[in-house]
Design a protein around this motif. Structure first.
Motif, PDB file in Angstrom:
ATOM      1  N   PRO A   1      41.118  31.137  -4.206  1.00  0.00           N
ATOM      2  CA  PRO A   1      40.061  30.838  -5.191  1.00  0.00           C
ATOM      3  C   PRO A   1      38.850  30.132  -4.584  1.00  0.00           C
ATOM      4  O   PRO A   1      37.786  30.067  -5.203  1.00  0.00           O
ATOM      5  CB  PRO A   1      40.773  29.925  -6.211  1.00  0.00           C
ATOM      6  N   HIS A   2      39.024  29.589  -3.372  1.00  0.00           N
ATOM      7  CA  HIS A   2      37.949  28.828  -2.721  1.00  0.00           C
ATOM      8  C   HIS A   2      37.493  29.501  -1.425  1.00  0.00           C
ATOM      9  O   HIS A   2      36.938  28.836  -0.542  1.00  0.00           O
ATOM     10  CB  HIS A   2      38.439  27.409  -2.396  1.00  0.00           C
ATOM     11  N   LYS A   3      37.702  30.803  -1.310  1.00  0.00           N
ATOM     12  CA  LYS A   3      37.457  31.460  -0.022  1.00  0.00           C
ATOM     13  C   LYS A   3      35.992  31.414   0.425  1.00  0.00           C
ATOM     14  O   LYS A   3      35.709  31.593   1.610  1.00  0.00           O
ATOM     15  CB  LYS A   3      37.958  32.901  -0.052  1.00  0.00           C
TER      16      LYS A   3
ATOM     17  N   GLU B   1      43.559  40.485   5.849  1.00  0.00           N
ATOM     18  CA  GLU B   1      42.954  41.636   5.173  1.00  0.00           C
ATOM     19  C   GLU B   1      43.735  42.013   3.920  1.00  0.00           C
ATOM     20  O   GLU B   1      43.156  42.382   2.893  1.00  0.00           O
ATOM     21  CB  GLU B   1      42.886  42.826   6.132  1.00  0.00           C
ATOM     22  N   GLN B   2      45.044  41.911   3.999  1.00  0.00           N
ATOM     23  CA  GLN B   2      45.902  42.281   2.872  1.00  0.00           C
ATOM     24  C   GLN B   2      45.662  41.395   1.651  1.00  0.00           C
ATOM     25  O   GLN B   2      45.673  41.865   0.507  1.00  0.00           O
ATOM     26  CB  GLN B   2      47.364  42.195   3.301  1.00  0.00           C
ATOM     27  N   ILE B   3      45.440  40.085   1.887  1.00  0.00           N
ATOM     28  CA  ILE B   3      45.209  39.189   0.749  1.00  0.00           C
ATOM     29  C   ILE B   3      43.730  39.096   0.385  1.00  0.00           C
ATOM     30  O   ILE B   3      43.367  38.465  -0.616  1.00  0.00           O
ATOM     31  CB  ILE B   3      45.778  37.780   1.005  1.00  0.00           C
ATOM     32  N   GLY B   4      42.872  39.698   1.209  1.00  0.00           N
ATOM     33  CA  GLY B   4      41.445  39.699   0.903  1.00  0.00           C
ATOM     34  C   GLY B   4      40.714  38.436   1.298  1.00  0.00           C
ATOM     35  O   GLY B   4      39.718  38.051   0.661  1.00  0.00           O
ATOM     36  N   TYR B   5      41.196  37.777   2.398  1.00  0.00           N
ATOM     37  CA  TYR B   5      40.527  36.562   2.861  1.00  0.00           C
ATOM     38  C   TYR B   5      39.617  36.909   4.035  1.00  0.00           C
ATOM     39  O   TYR B   5      40.063  37.488   5.026  1.00  0.00           O
ATOM     40  CB  TYR B   5      41.538  35.504   3.309  1.00  0.00           C
ATOM     41  N   PRO B   6      38.331  36.560   3.963  1.00  0.00           N
ATOM     42  CA  PRO B   6      37.373  36.943   5.020  1.00  0.00           C
ATOM     43  C   PRO B   6      37.453  36.027   6.242  1.00  0.00           C
ATOM     44  O   PRO B   6      36.471  35.369   6.616  1.00  0.00           O
ATOM     45  CB  PRO B   6      36.028  36.813   4.305  1.00  0.00           C
ATOM     46  N   ALA B   7      38.599  35.977   6.890  1.00  0.00           N
ATOM     47  CA  ALA B   7      38.786  35.107   8.045  1.00  0.00           C
ATOM     48  C   ALA B   7      38.178  35.736   9.295  1.00  0.00           C
ATOM     49  O   ALA B   7      38.174  36.960   9.454  1.00  0.00           O
ATOM     50  CB  ALA B   7      40.268  34.841   8.261  1.00  0.00           C
TER      51      ALA B   7
ATOM     52  N   ASN C   1      50.146  30.206  13.248  1.00  0.00           N
ATOM     53  CA  ASN C   1      49.653  31.453  12.660  1.00  0.00           C
ATOM     54  C   ASN C   1      50.298  31.708  11.300  1.00  0.00           C
ATOM     55  O   ASN C   1      49.631  32.109  10.334  1.00  0.00           O
ATOM     56  CB  ASN C   1      49.940  32.626  13.602  1.00  0.00           C
ATOM     57  N   LYS C   2      51.593  31.479  11.202  1.00  0.00           N
ATOM     58  CA  LYS C   2      52.322  31.702   9.949  1.00  0.00           C
ATOM     59  C   LYS C   2      51.863  30.729   8.867  1.00  0.00           C
ATOM     60  O   LYS C   2      51.607  31.125   7.718  1.00  0.00           O
ATOM     61  CB  LYS C   2      53.820  31.540  10.202  1.00  0.00           C
ATOM     62  N   LEU C   3      51.743  29.454   9.214  1.00  0.00           N
ATOM     63  CA  LEU C   3      51.309  28.457   8.231  1.00  0.00           C
ATOM     64  C   LEU C   3      49.889  28.729   7.749  1.00  0.00           C
ATOM     65  O   LEU C   3      49.575  28.551   6.559  1.00  0.00           O
ATOM     66  CB  LEU C   3      51.415  27.049   8.810  1.00  0.00           C
ATOM     67  N   MET C   4      49.020  29.173   8.646  1.00  0.00           N
ATOM     68  CA  MET C   4      47.636  29.448   8.255  1.00  0.00           C
ATOM     69  C   MET C   4      47.539  30.622   7.288  1.00  0.00           C
ATOM     70  O   MET C   4      46.796  30.551   6.297  1.00  0.00           O
ATOM     71  CB  MET C   4      46.784  29.727   9.496  1.00  0.00           C
ATOM     72  N   THR C   5      48.253  31.696   7.551  1.00  0.00           N
ATOM     73  CA  THR C   5      48.168  32.851   6.638  1.00  0.00           C
ATOM     74  C   THR C   5      48.793  32.522   5.282  1.00  0.00           C
ATOM     75  O   THR C   5      48.338  33.023   4.246  1.00  0.00           O
ATOM     76  CB  THR C   5      48.835  34.087   7.258  1.00  0.00           C
ATOM     77  N   GLU C   6      49.812  31.661   5.280  1.00  0.00           N
ATOM     78  CA  GLU C   6      50.386  31.213   4.006  1.00  0.00           C
ATOM     79  C   GLU C   6      49.405  30.307   3.261  1.00  0.00           C
ATOM     80  O   GLU C   6      49.247  30.414   2.042  1.00  0.00           O
ATOM     81  CB  GLU C   6      51.699  30.461   4.249  1.00  0.00           C
ATOM     82  N   ALA C   7      48.744  29.411   3.998  1.00  0.00           N
ATOM     83  CA  ALA C   7      47.776  28.508   3.370  1.00  0.00           C
ATOM     84  C   ALA C   7      46.603  29.275   2.786  1.00  0.00           C
ATOM     85  O   ALA C   7      46.059  28.907   1.725  1.00  0.00           O
ATOM     86  CB  ALA C   7      47.277  27.487   4.399  1.00  0.00           C
ATOM     87  N   ALA C   8      46.202  30.358   3.458  1.00  0.00           N
ATOM     88  CA  ALA C   8      45.069  31.156   2.981  1.00  0.00           C
ATOM     89  C   ALA C   8      45.306  31.689   1.567  1.00  0.00           C
ATOM     90  O   ALA C   8      44.356  31.836   0.784  1.00  0.00           O
ATOM     91  CB  ALA C   8      44.796  32.304   3.945  1.00  0.00           C
ATOM     92  N   LYS C   9      46.554  31.978   1.235  1.00  0.00           N
ATOM     93  CA  LYS C   9      46.871  32.449  -0.125  1.00  0.00           C
ATOM     94  C   LYS C   9      46.545  31.373  -1.153  1.00  0.00           C
ATOM     95  O   LYS C   9      46.098  31.686  -2.265  1.00  0.00           O
ATOM     96  CB  LYS C   9      48.347  32.840  -0.208  1.00  0.00           C
ATOM     97  N   GLU C  10      46.756  30.106  -0.778  1.00  0.00           N
ATOM     98  CA  GLU C  10      46.454  28.994  -1.684  1.00  0.00           C
ATOM     99  C   GLU C  10      44.947  28.770  -1.806  1.00  0.00           C
ATOM    100  O   GLU C  10      44.455  28.296  -2.834  1.00  0.00           O
ATOM    101  CB  GLU C  10      47.121  27.704  -1.171  1.00  0.00           C
ATOM    102  N   TRP C  11      44.213  29.104  -0.731  1.00  0.00           N
ATOM    103  CA  TRP C  11      42.764  28.879  -0.722  1.00  0.00           C
ATOM    104  C   TRP C  11      41.969  30.049  -1.303  1.00  0.00           C
ATOM    105  O   TRP C  11      40.740  29.974  -1.358  1.00  0.00           O
ATOM    106  CB  TRP C  11      42.279  28.643   0.719  1.00  0.00           C
TER     107      TRP C  11
END
Length: 357
Positions: free
Chosen positions: A206-208, A230-236, A194-204
């Protein structure tokens, strides 16, 4: 004939047991199945949901527990063995198969005392504590990989593959654009993933739109993981638990998950490539050993939780996104590990043993 399946604790153990049960019942309307597990395990929810009767034992764990918990378990053991003997006699069991997990121990001991034929399923590349004990009592040890697991008695081992739920089927050709990343940490979730995925989402970010996320978090981390996306704005797409795994396997381009044998077998059955993040505290490091077997075959990538960051995971996924042909090669390599006849082979060997008894 009557079959008892014993064990549990994790979804991987239970689902393998369900696959064996389904195969056994499919062979004759006269056949009957009973599950025996712990009153504390996931089997109390998953076994009845699969439509099978479950008897439970009051039994704690021994490995990795406090001194007082181990003492309490040692006191519970003879009571659990006696209850198991009563269950087996009442059910008139012809055979017993242990699928792993500490709850299998008393029932396998009881079957040995009652001279009922027994088999043990070892799903991993290293034999677990309970299975090592059970294997010394059993006539058969059914193994998931085509090599003798560390700690297993080679003379008893038969390579059958790992049984998977009968409803699983190969998923369709995968899309690399958009790439759908499906992350899960087993039935109870995994904080490390869970931690690695939310960190990776920050890198993605621009490609969300072209890297989509489906994430099963488990109950404990659901609110926090959802908040972070939600905080970083990723539509997961975030779930506590997913019942229809086939639907997720169909949607996914790449799976981010642990490396238990049950998960590996389901990936093989559904033809899904993976990035494995092995559970670092798995007994004898068996998950990393499992994962490395798949990595050497070209079916998966491996990231170690203690040595990896969200950026590492992001780059591993990005590499597949940038080279779509790699995805299909990984899928074919993963499918080669699937043994569709695993449950049937286990059932047939146990029936032969029971008829000789």
């Amino acid at each position: 004939m009557k079959l008892v399946i014993t064990g549990g604790g994790t979804g991987g153990h239970i689902f393998a047991g369900v696959a064996i049960a389904q195969e056994f019942l499919s062979q004759s309307k006269a056949n009957e199945v009973l599950f025996v597990g712990s009153e504390y395990g996931l089997e109390t929810r998953l076994v009845p949901k699969a439509g099978f009767r479950l008897e439970t034992l009051k039994l704690g764990k021994l490995v990795g527990q406090t001194f007082f918990t181990r003492i309490a378990t040692l006191i519970q053991l003879p009571i659990a063995i006696l209850k198991s003997m009563k269950i087996l006699k009442s059910f008139k069991a012809d055979m017993v198969v242990g699928v792993g997990g500490y709850a299998a121990g008393p029932c396998i001991v009881a079957a040995k005392l009652l001279k009922i034929p027994t088999g043990v399923l070892e799903q991993n590349s290293v034999m677990g504590f309970t299975n090592r004990i059970c294997a010394s009592l059993a006539q058969h040890v059914f193994i998931a990989f085509n090599e003798t697991p560390l700690g297993a008695p080679a003379r008893k081992c038969t390579f059958t593959g790992n049984p998977v739920r009968s409803q699983l089927r190969p998923s369709p050709t995968k899309s690399a654009k958009p790439l759908v990343v499906f992350a899960f940490g087993g039935s109870q979730g995994a904080t490390g993933i869970n931690k690695l995925m939310t960190e990776a989402a920050k890198e993605w970010l621009p490609h969300k739109e072209s890297i989509r996320i489906i994430h099963q978090t488990g109950e404990r981390d659901f609110d926090e993981v959802k908040r972070q996306y939600e905080q970083i704005g990723y539509p997961a797409e975030v779930h506590r638990f997913i019942d229809d795994m086939q639907a997720m396997y169909d949607k996914a381009s790449i799976i981010v998950c642990r490396a238990g044998s049950g998960t590996i077998s389901e990936l093989g059955a559904t033809k899904n490539a993976a990035i494995f993040i092995p559970f670092p505290l798995a007994a004898a490091n068996h998950q990393e050993i499992n994962a490395r077997i798949l990595e050497r075959a070209g079916a998966a990538k491996v990231l170690l939780q203690s040595q990896s960051t969200g950026k590492d995971l992001a780059h591993a996924v990005q590499a597949i996104f940038d080279e779509p042909a790699q995805l299909e090669k990984m899928r074919q390599a993963m499918a080669a590990f699937y043994r569709p006849d695993a449950a049937r082979n286990i059932v047939e060997l146990m029936k032969i043993r029971a008829l000789k008894n």
